[in-house]
Every structure is written in structure tokens, then in C-alpha cells.
Design a protein around this motif. Structure first.
Motif, mmCIF file in Angstrom:
data_model
loop_
_atom_site.group_PDB
_atom_site.id
_atom_site.type_symbol
_atom_site.label_atom_id
_atom_site.label_comp_id
_atom_site.label_asym_id
_atom_site.label_seq_id
_atom_site.Cartn_x
_atom_site.Cartn_y
_atom_site.Cartn_z
ATOM 1 N N CYS A 99 66.594 60.252 34.859
ATOM 2 C CA CYS A 99 68.001 59.863 35.011
ATOM 3 C C CYS A 99 68.173 58.375 34.717
ATOM 4 O O CYS A 99 67.437 57.536 35.248
ATOM 5 N N THR A 100 69.170 58.065 33.853
ATOM 6 C CA THR A 100 69.521 56.679 33.568
ATOM 7 C C THR A 100 70.897 56.390 34.157
ATOM 8 O O THR A 100 71.845 57.149 33.950
ATOM 9 N N THR A 101 70.997 55.291 34.903
ATOM 10 C CA THR A 101 72.239 54.888 35.559
ATOM 11 C C THR A 101 72.734 53.596 34.925
ATOM 12 O O THR A 101 71.954 52.656 34.727
ATOM 13 N N ASP A 102 74.047 53.527 34.599
ATOM 14 C CA ASP A 102 74.575 52.300 34.002
ATOM 15 C C ASP A 102 75.214 51.414 35.063
ATOM 16 O O ASP A 102 75.179 51.716 36.263
ATOM 17 N N SER A 103 75.810 50.318 34.642
ATOM 18 C CA SER A 103 76.349 49.338 35.591
ATOM 19 C C SER A 103 77.582 49.837 36.325
ATOM 20 O O SER A 103 77.983 49.257 37.331
ATOM 21 N N ASP A 104 78.199 50.912 35.823
ATOM 22 C CA ASP A 104 79.345 51.520 36.506
ATOM 23 C C ASP A 104 78.928 52.709 37.374
ATOM 24 O O ASP A 104 79.787 53.454 37.852
ATOM 25 N N GLN A 105 77.633 52.894 37.547
ATOM 26 C CA GLN A 105 77.066 54.001 38.326
ATOM 27 C C GLN A 105 77.283 55.362 37.665
ATOM 28 O O GLN A 105 77.173 56.401 38.317
ATOM 29 N N ASN A 106 77.607 55.359 36.369
ATOM 30 C CA ASN A 106 77.581 56.613 35.606
ATOM 31 C C ASN A 106 76.120 56.972 35.337
ATOM 32 O O ASN A 106 75.260 56.087 35.236
ATOM 33 N N GLN A 107 75.862 58.272 35.200
ATOM 34 C CA GLN A 107 74.485 58.708 35.010
ATOM 35 C C GLN A 107 74.374 59.703 33.858
ATOM 36 O O GLN A 107 75.252 60.542 33.665
ATOM 37 N N ILE A 108 73.285 59.590 33.102
ATOM 38 C CA ILE A 108 72.905 60.580 32.099
ATOM 39 C C ILE A 108 71.505 61.044 32.474
ATOM 40 O O ILE A 108 70.594 60.226 32.657
ATOM 41 N N ALA A 109 71.332 62.356 32.611
ATOM 42 C CA ALA A 109 70.065 62.854 33.132
ATOM 43 C C ALA A 109 69.570 64.059 32.341
ATOM 44 O O ALA A 109 70.349 64.782 31.716
ATOM 45 N N THR A 110 68.271 64.256 32.388
ATOM 46 C CA THR A 110 67.621 65.439 31.822
ATOM 47 C C THR A 110 66.662 65.977 32.868
ATOM 48 O O THR A 110 65.979 65.198 33.552
ATOM 49 N N PHE A 111 66.626 67.300 32.992
ATOM 50 C CA PHE A 111 65.760 67.916 33.992
ATOM 51 C C PHE A 111 64.815 68.888 33.304
ATOM 52 O O PHE A 111 65.251 69.772 32.563
ATOM 53 N N TYR A 112 63.517 68.697 33.545
ATOM 54 C CA TYR A 112 62.501 69.619 33.037
ATOM 55 C C TYR A 112 62.083 70.523 34.181
ATOM 56 O O TYR A 112 61.609 70.058 35.227
ATOM 57 N N ALA A 113 62.226 71.822 34.011
ATOM 58 C CA ALA A 113 62.009 72.755 35.113
ATOM 59 C C ALA A 113 60.550 72.865 35.522
ATOM 60 O O ALA A 113 60.227 72.880 36.718
ATOM 61 N N GLY A 114 59.638 72.968 34.585
ATOM 62 C CA GLY A 114 58.234 73.115 34.935
ATOM 63 C C GLY A 114 57.998 74.272 35.892
ATOM 64 O O GLY A 114 58.472 75.387 35.681
ATOM 65 N N ALA A 115 57.301 73.988 36.986
ATOM 66 C CA ALA A 115 56.942 75.025 37.960
ATOM 67 C C ALA A 115 58.154 75.655 38.629
ATOM 68 O O ALA A 115 58.063 76.762 39.170
ATOM 69 N N MET A 116 59.299 74.988 38.573
ATOM 70 C CA MET A 116 60.502 75.533 39.198
ATOM 71 C C MET A 116 60.832 76.925 38.664
ATOM 72 O O MET A 116 61.431 77.749 39.362
ATOM 73 N N ALA A 117 60.412 77.203 37.425
ATOM 74 C CA ALA A 117 60.685 78.513 36.825
ATOM 75 C C ALA A 117 60.048 79.655 37.610
ATOM 76 O O ALA A 117 60.467 80.810 37.479
ATOM 77 N N GLU A 118 59.057 79.361 38.444
ATOM 78 C CA GLU A 118 58.396 80.399 39.218
ATOM 79 C C GLU A 118 59.050 80.639 40.578
ATOM 80 O O GLU A 118 58.606 81.505 41.341
#
Length: 327
Positions: free
Chosen positions: A104-123
């Protein structure tokens, strides 16, 4: 109240971009965006929706059961959660996949752009709440948080079949779920949690208006950032609780999870919804002023002082007995 928290278990990679994302967007080129943001800071922390909420509940004196899937690299993380008071016996350990990653990247206005990799969560879809209930000496509430979609649907169905109250918290997975899946997750929940944007997305996705949602859930809790929280029900007037002011905003990641932990801890100790929401807002502000979702220090006296300043002496006195077991 015996609470199971289902949801993601992840490692968070938190970056800070000193500018504003919106300054880099060109309206005529939004159909072919290609951007790279040079970050000034990187923090690697433990996180995940399920783990964050379970951690917060444990810090407030409860012993929640964390239900999710992680990789073989979970050993140190799991030991830390156990030390905090989280029951991790229902965490499935994958033999082949790493624990999920949240970038997750947060800018100076507290906006966020994020990517989530599931990995083991798929189980996580292979976990059976019937077994969890038996090994946990019963369950009173299952929070179904953002997780593998198959797991979220399975846990919801199983909890209803076992006549266990459900707190539906689809959050980030609303972008992944189709209309039928969202309806199945929401319908019949005792509590529904969304933020303001997710509330609009949920209505757009399901075709249900606010009144239609409220006919299907007990209570709808909508977090509104700096504007606080709204608690909606078909049978009682709308309740708006203002946020606890922040002295220094550091990182918004995990703030919503902290609110849920505080609110549910209050509900578990039979506080009225207004007081439970005030506790949730106070804990959310503590996390807002910390880097990482589980790195905050929870000092009962300081938390009570925040509640006192924001909501008055009566609110602080109502919450004080609950914090006697907080750590």
C-alpha cells in the motif's frame, strides 16, 4: 462473548509518497494509466484484516479466535498474536504458499493505492467453522471479514446454519464479489460494517437501497473517516458518533479494523451502541497516529482521556470498566 474473527492474515508493505496521486492523473488519459510513484519511506509490518481485528479485541481484554490461512512463514507472527491474547489454533498453515502480502502506498492527502497478493489466503475456504466451534467451546459471534471469497461465503453459510450471529464486513472484497455473492454475505447479518464508499458500492452492486439493506440486517455501521460513524437500523433512529480528533495523523492503514475491534469489544461487554462506537473511534485514532496496524501502544489511562475529551466524563466512566483488562 466468544468471538471468531475470520479474514486475511498478511504482511503489510507500507510506502509513503510525498506528493498527491491526483496531481499525476490526466483526465483524458485515464483509460491508459501508466504511473510510478517514488516513495520516501517503506515500513514492513504485520497485518491482515482478520489478524488486525483479532489483535485489537485481544488488547481490549477478549480472547478472540482467529480463523484464516497463512504460510509456513507465519510462525513468528503467530507467536506474537498468541502473546497478545489471540487464539490462533484455527489458523490453517499452507504447505506451499506464503502468507498474504498487502502493498500500500499512501500520499500526502492520505489517499491510498494498494495491491493485495492472496498467497496462502486462498486455502481459507478449506476451514470448517463447525470444527472451530467444537474446539473453541462454542461461538457467539463470527465476524466474516475480507478473505478468500469462497471462505467468506462458506463461513457465512455455516454460521447461519449453526445459528451463530454474523457480523458481515466485506470491505475490500466488494470489488471482487458479484451481486449474488454480496447479497449472500449481507442477508441475515446481525451487524454489517462498511465505510462510506463501500456503503455506496454495496448498494450499487446489489441494487438494494438503504432501506432494503436495513430490512436484511440488524444494524448497519458506516464509518466516515474524520466525520465519525453512523449507526443505522430499520427500527431505531440513526445515530451519528463523531470521530475522536487526532493530534498527528501518521498512517490510515488499519484504522477501520481498529474501530471494529473497539466496537465489538464494547458490544461484547454489553455497552450501548453509542458507547461501543465511541470506544471504537478512540482506538481508531490511536492506530491513525501509529505506523503499522498492530504497533500501537494501548494505555488504558490515555484511551480514557481521549474519550473524556471527545465525548465527556459520562462516556469515559461507562467505558472505564472494560479497559480494566486491556493491555
Amino acid at each position: 462473548m466468544r468471538i471468531a474473527v475470520t479474514g486475511s492474515i498478511a504482511t503489510d508493505h507500507l510506502l509513503v509518497f510525498p506528493g498527491c496521486f491526483t496531481d499525476q492523473l490526466i483526465a483524458e488519459q485515464l483509460d491508459r494509466v501508466s504511473l510510478s510513484f517514488l516513495a520516501d519511506r517503506l515500513e514492513v509490518r504485520r497485518g491482515g484484516v482478520g489478524a488486525n481485528i483479532a489483535f485489537g479485541l485481544a488488547r481490549l481484554g477478549l480472547r478472540p479466535v482467529l480463523v484464516g490461512a497463512a504460510g509456513a512463514d507465519f510462525a513468528d507472527y503467530g507467536a506474537r498474536l498468541q502473546a497478545a491474547g489471540v487464539n490462533t489454533s484455527a489458523v490453517r498453515i499452507s504447505e506451499t504458499l506464503h502468507t498474504a502480502r498487502f502493498m500500500c502506498t499512501t500520499d500526502s492527502d492520505q489517499n491510498q493505492i494498494a495491491t493485495f497478493y492472496a498467497g496462502a489466503m486462498a486455502e481459507a475456504r478449506h476451514i470448517d467453522l463447525t470444527d472451530v466451534r467444537q474446539t473453541s467451546d462454542g461461538l457467539d459471534l463470527v465476524l466474516v471479514g475480507a478473505d478468500d471469497p469462497g471462505a467468506m461465503l462458506r463461513h457465512t453459510v455455516t454460521a447461519h446454519d449453526l445459528d451463530i450471529d454474523v457480523a458481515a464486513d466485506p470491505s475490500q472484497q466488494l470489488a471482487r464479489l458479484d451481486a449474488g455473492q454480496v447479497k449472500r454475505l449481507v442477508d441475515g447479518a446481525r451487524w454489517l460494517f462498511t465505510n462510506e464508499y463501500e456503503a455506496a458500492l454495496l448498494q450499487e452492486r446489489t441494487g438494494w437501497g438503504e432501506s432494503a439493506v436495513l430490512r436484511r440486517v440488524g444494524t448497519w455501521v458506516v464509518t466516515r473517516g474524520a466525520d465519525g460513524v453512523s449507526i443505522l437500523s430499520a427500527h431505531t433512529p440513526r445515530l451519528d458518533v463523531p470521530a475522536v480528533p487526532s493530534e498527528a495523523i501518521v498512517d490510515p492503514t488499519g484504522v477501520g479494523d481498529a474501530f471494529r475491534a473497539g466496537f465489538l469489544a464494547g458490544v461484547a461487554r454489553e455497552l450501548p451502541y453509542k458507547r461501543a462506537a465511541q470506544l471504537g473511534c478512540a482506538l481508531a485514532t490511536v492506530v491513525l497516529e501509529s505506523v503499522g496496524t498492530q504497533e500501537y501502544k494501548l494505555l488504558p489511562g490515555e484511551l480514557l482521556a481521549r474519550i473524556d475529551r471527545a465525548y465527556g466524563h459520562t462516556a469515559a466512566r461507562a467505558v472505564e470498566p472494560l479497559l480494566a483488562s486491556a493491555a
